[in-house]
Design an enzyme around this catalytic site. Structure first.
Site, PDB file in Angstrom:
ATOM      1  CD1 TRP A   1      -2.572  -1.493  -0.007  1.00  0.00           C
ATOM      2  CD2 TRP A   1      -3.441  -0.323   1.700  1.00  0.00           C
ATOM      3  NE1 TRP A   1      -3.904  -1.798   0.073  1.00  0.00           N
ATOM      4  CE2 TRP A   1      -4.460  -1.100   1.109  1.00  0.00           C
ATOM      5  CE3 TRP A   1      -3.751   0.464   2.790  1.00  0.00           C
ATOM      6  CZ2 TRP A   1      -5.777  -1.083   1.579  1.00  0.00           C
ATOM      7  CZ3 TRP A   1      -5.058   0.481   3.255  1.00  0.00           C
ATOM      8  CH2 TRP A   1      -6.059  -0.283   2.651  1.00  0.00           C
ATOM      9  CE  LYS A   2       4.468   1.633  -4.317  1.00  0.00           C
ATOM     10  NZ  LYS A   2       5.269   2.089  -5.394  1.00  0.00           N
TER      11      LYS A   2
ATOM     12  CG  HIS B   1      10.026  -0.592  -2.284  1.00  0.00           C
ATOM     13  ND1 HIS B   1      10.068   0.566  -3.019  1.00  0.00           N
ATOM     14  CD2 HIS B   1       9.010  -1.329  -2.797  1.00  0.00           C
ATOM     15  CE1 HIS B   1       9.107   0.539  -3.928  1.00  0.00           C
ATOM     16  NE2 HIS B   1       8.444  -0.604  -3.816  1.00  0.00           N
TER      17      HIS B   1
ATOM     18  CD  GLU C   1       8.944  -3.874  -6.418  1.00  0.00           C
ATOM     19  OE1 GLU C   1       7.737  -3.908  -6.631  1.00  0.00           O
ATOM     20  OE2 GLU C   1       9.445  -3.162  -5.547  1.00  0.00           O
TER      21      GLU C   1
HETATM   22  P1  PGA Z   1       3.429  -0.327  -8.630  1.00  0.00           P
HETATM   23  O1  PGA Z   1       4.414  -0.445  -7.372  1.00  0.00           O
HETATM   24  O2  PGA Z   1       2.691  -1.647  -8.720  1.00  0.00           O
HETATM   25  O3  PGA Z   1       2.527   0.817  -8.289  1.00  0.00           O
HETATM   26  O4  PGA Z   1       4.265  -0.094  -9.818  1.00  0.00           O
HETATM   27  C1  PGA Z   1       5.099  -1.623  -7.088  1.00  0.00           C
HETATM   28  C2  PGA Z   1       5.987  -1.418  -5.897  1.00  0.00           C
HETATM   29  O5  PGA Z   1       6.543  -0.328  -5.732  1.00  0.00           O
HETATM   30  O6  PGA Z   1       6.155  -2.316  -5.076  1.00  0.00           O
END
Ligand code: PGA
Length: 246
Positions: free
Chosen positions: A6-7, A93, A161
C-alpha cells in the site's frame, strides 16, 4: 505469493473495508499466498480484523528498523513487527533506497534483524533506466543481491522491481522479465550456496490486465503489487485469475 504494497496510503477505515471486500471476493483456497502490507501504523488494526474474523491473509511490513544499541527514536524493530502479527517484511524497496538513503550497510543490518526475529524477507532489487540503457542492469542486480549472503535460505525471497517500471504503467517484455528472474535465481543459488529454488516475485506496474501473463512465466513465483493493490475488488480479481490459470 501475491503481495499488496500500500505504500503511504490508506486509513483505518480503508484497511477495514479492504480486508472485508478482499475476504468476500477472494476464493478461499486462493487466499493463503496473499500478503497484505499496509503502512506500519495500521498493522495492529489489520491484525485485529484478520485474527478476530479468522481470515487467511498474511501480514507484512513495508520496512523495519535494525536492532540498535543506541536509542532509536521513531524506530520499529523486528520484534515489534512480530508482536503486531507480521510474518513478512519488505526490505530494500527502491523508494527506501532512493528517498531514505538506504544503502548496503543499513540494508545488511535490516536483513540481519529480520532474520534474527524470524521474519520472512522479501528483498527488493531493481535497476534504474540508465543502468538498463547502459547494459548494466544485470550487474546492478547482482551487486544488490550480495547483501543476502549468509542469511537463512528458508527466510529469503526476492522481488525483482525495475525502478523505471514502478508506478509508471510500463513493464519490461515478458521475455525480459523471464530472463532477469532466471539470472536472479541462478545468482541466489551461488550467493546462498543452495540448490533450493528461492522464490522470485515480479513488481512494477502489475495490473489486472497484465498480471496473468506475467504470473504464467515459470520463473515468476509471485507478484508485488503497489498502486493496483489499493482497490480490493481488482486486487481480489488478480488473485482469483492467477490461481484459476494455474
Ligand atoms: P506499482 O508499485 O505496482 O505501483 O508499480 C510496485 C511497488 O513499488 O512495489
Amino acid at each position: 505469493m501475491i503481495i499488496a504494497n500500500w505504500k503511504m496510503n490508506g486509513s483505518k477505515e480503508e484497511v477495514k473495508n479492504w480486508i472485508d471486500i478482499f475476504n468476500d471476493h477472494v476464493e478461499y483456497e486462493n487466499q493463503s499466498g496473499c500478503i497484505f502490507c499496509p503502512p506500519s501504523c495500521f498493522l495492529d488494526n489489520a491484525n485485529e480484523i484478520i485474527s478476530s474474523n479468522n481470515i487467511q491473509l498474511n501480514l507484512g511490513s513495508q520496512d523495519l528498523d535494525p536492532d540498535a544499541d543506541n536509542p532509536s527514536t521513531g524506530g520499529i524493530s523486528g520484534k515489534m513487527l512480530k508482536d503486531l502479527g507480521c510474518d513478512y517484511v519488505l526490505i530494500g524497496h527502491s523508494e527506501r533506497r532512493m528517498y531514505f538513503n538506504e544503502h548496503e550497510d543499513v540494508l545488511l543490518q535490516k536483513l540481519t534483524s529480520a532474520a534474527l526475529n524470524n521474519l520472512k524477507i522479501v528483498y527488493c532489487v531493481g535497476e534504474t533506466k540508465e543502468q538498463r540503457e547502459q547494459g548494466m542492469a544485470i550487474e546492478a542486480i547482482k551487486i544488490q543481491l550480495r547483501a543476502l549472503k549468509g542469511l537463512p535460505v528458508n527466510l529469503i525471497s526476492v522481488a525483482y522491481e525495475p525502478i523505471w517500471s514502478i508506478g509508471k504503467g510500463i513493464t519490461p517484455s515478458l521475455d525480459s522479465i523471464h530472463e532477469m528472474h532466471q539470472i536472479i535465481k541462478d545468482e541466489l543459488k551461488s550467493i546462498l550456496n543452495t540448490e533450493e529454488n528461492i522464490l522470485v516475485s515480479y513488481g512494477g506496474s502489475v495490473s489486472a490486465e497484465n498480471a496473468v501473463s506475467i504470473s504464467l512465466l515459470n520463473s515468476v513465483d509471485g507478484l508485488l503489487i503497489g498502486g493496483a493493490s489499493l482497490n480490493p475488488e481488482s486486487f481480489s480479481k488478480v488473485v482469483n485469475n492467477i490461481t484459476i490459470q494455474d
